[in-house]
Enzyme design. Structure first.
Site, PDB file in Angstrom:
ATOM      1  N   SER A 263       0.832  -1.202   0.000  1.00  0.00           N
ATOM      2  CA  SER A 263       0.000   0.000   0.000  1.00  0.00           C
ATOM      3  C   SER A 263       0.868   1.254   0.000  1.00  0.00           C
ATOM      4  O   SER A 263       1.694   1.432  -0.893  1.00  0.00           O
ATOM      5  CB  SER A 263      -0.961  -0.045   1.189  1.00  0.00           C
ATOM      6  OG  SER A 263      -2.012   0.870   1.013  1.00  0.00           O
TER       7      SER A 263
ATOM      8  N   ASP B 223      -5.769  -3.611  -2.255  1.00  0.00           N
ATOM      9  CA  ASP B 223      -4.696  -3.200  -1.341  1.00  0.00           C
ATOM     10  C   ASP B 223      -3.949  -4.381  -0.707  1.00  0.00           C
ATOM     11  O   ASP B 223      -4.557  -5.298  -0.163  1.00  0.00           O
ATOM     12  CB  ASP B 223      -5.325  -2.345  -0.235  1.00  0.00           C
ATOM     13  CG  ASP B 223      -4.319  -1.556   0.560  1.00  0.00           C
ATOM     14  OD1 ASP B 223      -3.480  -2.181   1.238  1.00  0.00           O
ATOM     15  OD2 ASP B 223      -4.368  -0.323   0.519  1.00  0.00           O
TER      16      ASP B 223
END
Length: 259
Positions: A34, A146
Site C-alpha cells: 500500500s 490493497d
C-alpha cells in the site's frame, strides 16, 4: 527494507528514508505494501528522502481524488495512476534501482500477488486500492486490491533478496474515535482488520522501526510534516542498532572473502 501499509501514516516512511540517506546507508531492495509500496516506488526511481518530503507536502487531494459511480469503488483511481505515471516518469519495475516489489491481493481467490514487472504506476495503483474506496485493478486477469488486506509489512518478500540486514518499518494502526460518514465506516473497517493482522503477524526482521504516530485519522493529511518527522525520530533512535548490525555484517563478509 519492508515498508508497511498505513494510509497517510505511511508517509512516515519518508522520514525513515531521509535518515538512511543522511547516514549514506545503501538499500539492496524495497518490498512495500500500500503506501509503503507508493513511497518505495518513488524512492526506487531516483527520489531522495528530501525530495519525497517536498512531493508529499506539495500534493493536494484534488491531484489524485476522482470520484466514480462505479459499483466497485467510490474513487476511480485513474487520476492517481496518472499522477504516479508522471512522478515515476513512466518507468517500469524492471528499471527500479534499488529493485522494488509491491504486494496486492487477488480479491477473488484471497491470495497475495507480488508485482515486480510491468508498469510501475499500474502496480502501485493496485497495492494502494483500499477495498470499497478505490476501484480494484484488473491485472493479468486478476482483480487486485490493497496489499494490506493480507500482508501489512511484507518482510517475507524482502527476505528473498540477498543481504544480511532486513529493516522493517511498521507505521501501525490508529482507529478513529468517531465515524460520521461512509468513508469513515470503510476506513475504520479496514483499520480494524489491519489491527487484527498486526496482532498475529510477527515481523521477522533484524530491525523493526515503529514511528510514534498518535494523530487522529482526520489530522493525517493536515499534519504531513509531523508524520514525516515521527519517521525521522524513530529511525534516528534505531540507528545505533542498525549501524552495529551493518558493521558485523560487513566484517563477516570481509572475513568470508578473505578465506
Amino acid at each position: 527494507m519492508a515498508l508497511s501499509s498505513g494510509g497517510a501514516r505511511g508517509l512516515a516512511h519518508i522520514g525513515v528514508l531521509k535518515v538512511l540517506d543522511r547516514y549514506q546507508i545503501p538499500i539492496r531492495g524495497i518490498a512495500g505494501s500500500s503506501m509503503g509500496g507508493l513511497v518505495g516506488a518513488l524512492y526506487c526511481t531516483g527520489y531522495t528522502g528530501l525530495m519525497l518530503e517536498e512531493v508529499a507536502l506539495g500534493i493536494r487531494r484534488s491531484d489524485w481524488l476522482d470520484f466514480s459511480l462505479s459499483k466497485m469503488g467510490v474513487v476511480a483511481g485513474r487520476k492517481l495512476e496518472g499522477l504516479l505515471n508522471l512522478l515515476t516518469r513512466g518507468r517500469r519495475f524492471e528499471e527500479c534501482q534499488p529493485p522494488l516489489k509491491v504486494v496486492a491481493v487477488d480479491i477473488e481467490s484471497a491470495t497475495p500477488v507480488v508485482i515486480d514487472s510491468g508498469s510501475l504506476a499500474r502496480g502501485v495503483r493496485a497495492t494502494v486500492s483500499i477495498p470499497g474506496i478505490f476501484s480494484p485493478v484488473i491485472h493479468e486477469g486478476r482483480v487486485l486490491v490493497d496489499g494490506g488486506v493480507l500482508n501489512r509489512v511484507p518482510v517475507d518478500i524482502a527476505r528473498k533478496w540477498p543481504g544480511n540486514v532486513l529493516v522493517a518499518v511498521d507505521v501501525g494502526v490508529e482507529l478513529a474515535t468517531k465515524v460520521g460518514s461512509m468513508f469513515d465506516v470503510l476506513f475504520q473497517t479496514f483499520d480494524i482488520m489491519a489491527r487484527e493482522l498486526r496482532q498475529y503477524q510477527e515481523l521477522d526482521a533484524d530491525i523493526v522501526i515503529e514511528p510514534d504516530l498518535t494523530l487522529s485519522r482526520d489530522a493525517h493529511f493536515s499534519q504531513i510534516g509531523a508524520i514525516i518527522a515521527a519517521g525521522e525520530k524513530a529511525a534516528e533512535a534505531a540507528m545505533p542498532s542498525l549501524l552495529a548490525l551493518l558493521g558485523k555484517a560487513t566484517a563477516a563478509a570481509n572475513e568470508g572473502s578473505a578465506l
